[in-house]
Motif scaffolding. Structure first.
Motif, short mmCIF file in Angstrom:
data_model
loop_
_atom_site.label_atom_id
_atom_site.label_comp_id
_atom_site.label_asym_id
_atom_site.label_seq_id
_atom_site.Cartn_x
_atom_site.Cartn_y
_atom_site.Cartn_z
N VAL A 1 0.83 -1.20 0.00
CA VAL A 1 0.00 0.00 0.00
C VAL A 1 0.87 1.25 0.00
O VAL A 1 1.88 1.31 0.70
CB VAL A 1 -0.91 0.00 1.25
CG1 VAL A 1 -1.50 1.39 1.50
CG2 VAL A 1 -2.02 -1.02 1.10
N VAL A 2 0.47 2.24 -0.79
CA VAL A 2 1.06 3.58 -0.70
C VAL A 2 -0.03 4.47 -0.13
O VAL A 2 -0.97 4.85 -0.82
CB VAL A 2 1.55 4.08 -2.08
CG1 VAL A 2 2.16 5.47 -1.93
CG2 VAL A 2 2.55 3.11 -2.69
N LEU A 3 0.07 4.78 1.14
CA LEU A 3 -0.99 5.47 1.88
C LEU A 3 -0.82 6.98 1.80
O LEU A 3 0.16 7.53 2.32
CB LEU A 3 -0.96 5.03 3.35
CG LEU A 3 -1.93 5.73 4.30
CD1 LEU A 3 -3.38 5.44 3.91
CD2 LEU A 3 -1.66 5.30 5.74
N PRO A 4 -1.74 7.70 1.17
CA PRO A 4 -1.65 9.16 1.14
C PRO A 4 -1.88 9.75 2.53
O PRO A 4 -2.80 9.35 3.24
CB PRO A 4 -2.78 9.58 0.19
CG PRO A 4 -3.11 8.34 -0.59
CD PRO A 4 -2.88 7.21 0.36
N VAL A 5 -1.01 10.67 2.91
CA VAL A 5 -1.20 11.46 4.13
C VAL A 5 -1.11 12.91 3.65
O VAL A 5 -0.09 13.58 3.79
CB VAL A 5 -0.13 11.15 5.19
CG1 VAL A 5 -0.44 11.84 6.50
CG2 VAL A 5 -0.01 9.63 5.41
N ASP A 6 -2.19 13.37 3.04
CA ASP A 6 -2.09 14.53 2.15
C ASP A 6 -3.22 15.52 2.21
O ASP A 6 -3.39 16.34 1.32
CB ASP A 6 -1.96 14.02 0.71
CG ASP A 6 -3.22 13.31 0.21
OD1 ASP A 6 -4.15 13.10 1.01
OD2 ASP A 6 -3.27 12.96 -0.99
N GLY A 7 -4.04 15.44 3.26
CA GLY A 7 -5.13 16.40 3.38
C GLY A 7 -6.10 16.38 2.23
O GLY A 7 -6.76 17.37 1.94
N GLY A 8 -6.21 15.23 1.57
CA GLY A 8 -7.16 15.08 0.47
C GLY A 8 -6.64 15.43 -0.90
O GLY A 8 -7.40 15.37 -1.89
N TYR A 9 -5.34 15.73 -1.03
CA TYR A 9 -4.78 16.17 -2.30
C TYR A 9 -5.06 15.19 -3.42
O TYR A 9 -5.51 15.57 -4.51
CB TYR A 9 -3.27 16.37 -2.13
CG TYR A 9 -2.57 16.95 -3.34
CD1 TYR A 9 -2.25 18.29 -3.40
CD2 TYR A 9 -2.21 16.15 -4.43
CE1 TYR A 9 -1.58 18.84 -4.50
CE2 TYR A 9 -1.55 16.68 -5.53
CZ TYR A 9 -1.25 18.02 -5.56
OH TYR A 9 -0.62 18.54 -6.66
N LEU A 10 -4.79 13.91 -3.19
CA LEU A 10 -4.92 12.92 -4.26
C LEU A 10 -6.37 12.47 -4.50
O LEU A 10 -6.64 11.75 -5.45
CB LEU A 10 -4.06 11.69 -3.96
CG LEU A 10 -2.54 11.93 -4.01
CD1 LEU A 10 -1.78 10.67 -3.57
CD2 LEU A 10 -2.09 12.32 -5.42
N ALA A 11 -7.27 12.91 -3.64
CA ALA A 11 -8.68 12.55 -3.81
C ALA A 11 -9.35 13.36 -4.92
O ALA A 11 -10.44 13.02 -5.37
CB ALA A 11 -9.44 12.76 -2.51
N GLN A 12 -8.70 14.41 -5.37
CA GLN A 12 -9.31 15.31 -6.36
C GLN A 12 -9.24 14.73 -7.77
O GLN A 12 -8.29 14.08 -8.13
CB GLN A 12 -8.61 16.67 -6.31
CG GLN A 12 -8.72 17.31 -4.93
CD GLN A 12 -7.88 18.56 -4.81
OE1 GLN A 12 -8.40 19.66 -4.95
NE2 GLN A 12 -6.60 18.39 -4.56
#
Length: 257
Positions: free
Chosen positions: A246-257
């Motif tokens: 898994v590459v887990l985003p810890v990004d405040g939603g950046y990659l969800a866009q």
């Protein structure tokens, strides 16, 4: 220089031998303090000897077993030495946090071949070497967990990251390939992909770049190093025993866009 004290923990890393590269500042520093709070026995690494020693003293004063190893992850002998230090001190290595890296800001037209080679040496080759020697030691002692530091730049394209971004795609790729290769042998390999985090490295980037990338985080702010460290702790812990690749985003939603 960071001067944080070690917080109280829950013992999630109690007795585990942990190597953290790039530990003298930023995410690596926060991770070292958090793992110390959780009872880890630590080998901390960086090229910045003075800052690394200051961190070692803080952790040792809290009662943790800790040794510092100054070295460059891109050099084969240094990467071997970091892992060997854990095996020598603790008889094993249970966790590798492959955090060491550099974050230059280059676009395609300003970057040189030398710039590309330097970033790839640290962020790509360095991660490969530390994963290689840590996994080798883990396989001799029954398994372990590796957490690599990728980035949102290693999951999606960004302007101004023509060198750093591809290096972090290497980090994400290493994570997935090693996870599959080592899954049946007791070694889990995961990564975190931080968004914009308030570190010294961020302060070196241009105000224009930082303002632009920060504004694209839906949560409305940059992250804190400890918020990434918490995700690293989870992936390294037994709580994540069925998670690998898994590459887990810890990004405040950046990659969800």
């Amino acid at each position: 220089m960071n001067t944080q004290a070690i917080p109280a923990g829950l013992g999630r890393m109690k007795g585990k031998a942990v190597l953290i590269t790039g530990a003298s500042n930023g995410i690596g520093y926060a991770t070292a303090l958090l793992f110390a709070a959780e009872g880890a026995r630590l080998i901390i690494n960086d090229i910045a000897a003075e800052r690394l020693e200051a961190l070692r003293e803080i952790i040792a004063a809290a009662g943790n077993d800790v040794q510092s190893v100054v070295g460059d992850v891109s050099k084969d002998a240094d990467a071997r030495a970091m892992v060997a230090a854990s095996v020598s001190a603790f008889g094993r290595i249970d966790v590798l946090v492959a955090n060491a890296g550099i974050i230059p800001e280059f676009d395609l037209l300003t970057a040189t071949a030398a710039d590309f080679d330097h970033v790839m040496a640290v962020d790509g080759r360095g991660m490969f070497l530390t994963c290689k020697y840590a996994a080798e030691a883990m396989l001799q002692s029954g398994g372990g967990a590796i957490v690599c530091l990728s980035s949102i730049s290693g999951e999606a394209g960004q302007s101004g990251q023509a060198v750093y971004g591809p290096a972090k795609f290497v980090a994400s790729g290493i994570t997935k390939h090693l996870a599959v290769e080592l899954a049946t042998r007791g070694v889990r390999v995961n990564a975190v992909a931080p968004g914009t985090i308030a570190t010294a490295a961020l302060a070196k980037l241009s105000d224009e770049y930082v303002a632009g990338v920060t504004s694209r985080h839906p949560i409305g702010r940059v992250g804190r190093p400890v918020e990434v460290a918490n995700a690293i702790l989870f992936l390294a812990s037994d709580e994540a025993s069925f998670i690998t690749g898994v590459v887990l985003p810890v990004d405040g939603g950046y990659l969800a866009q």
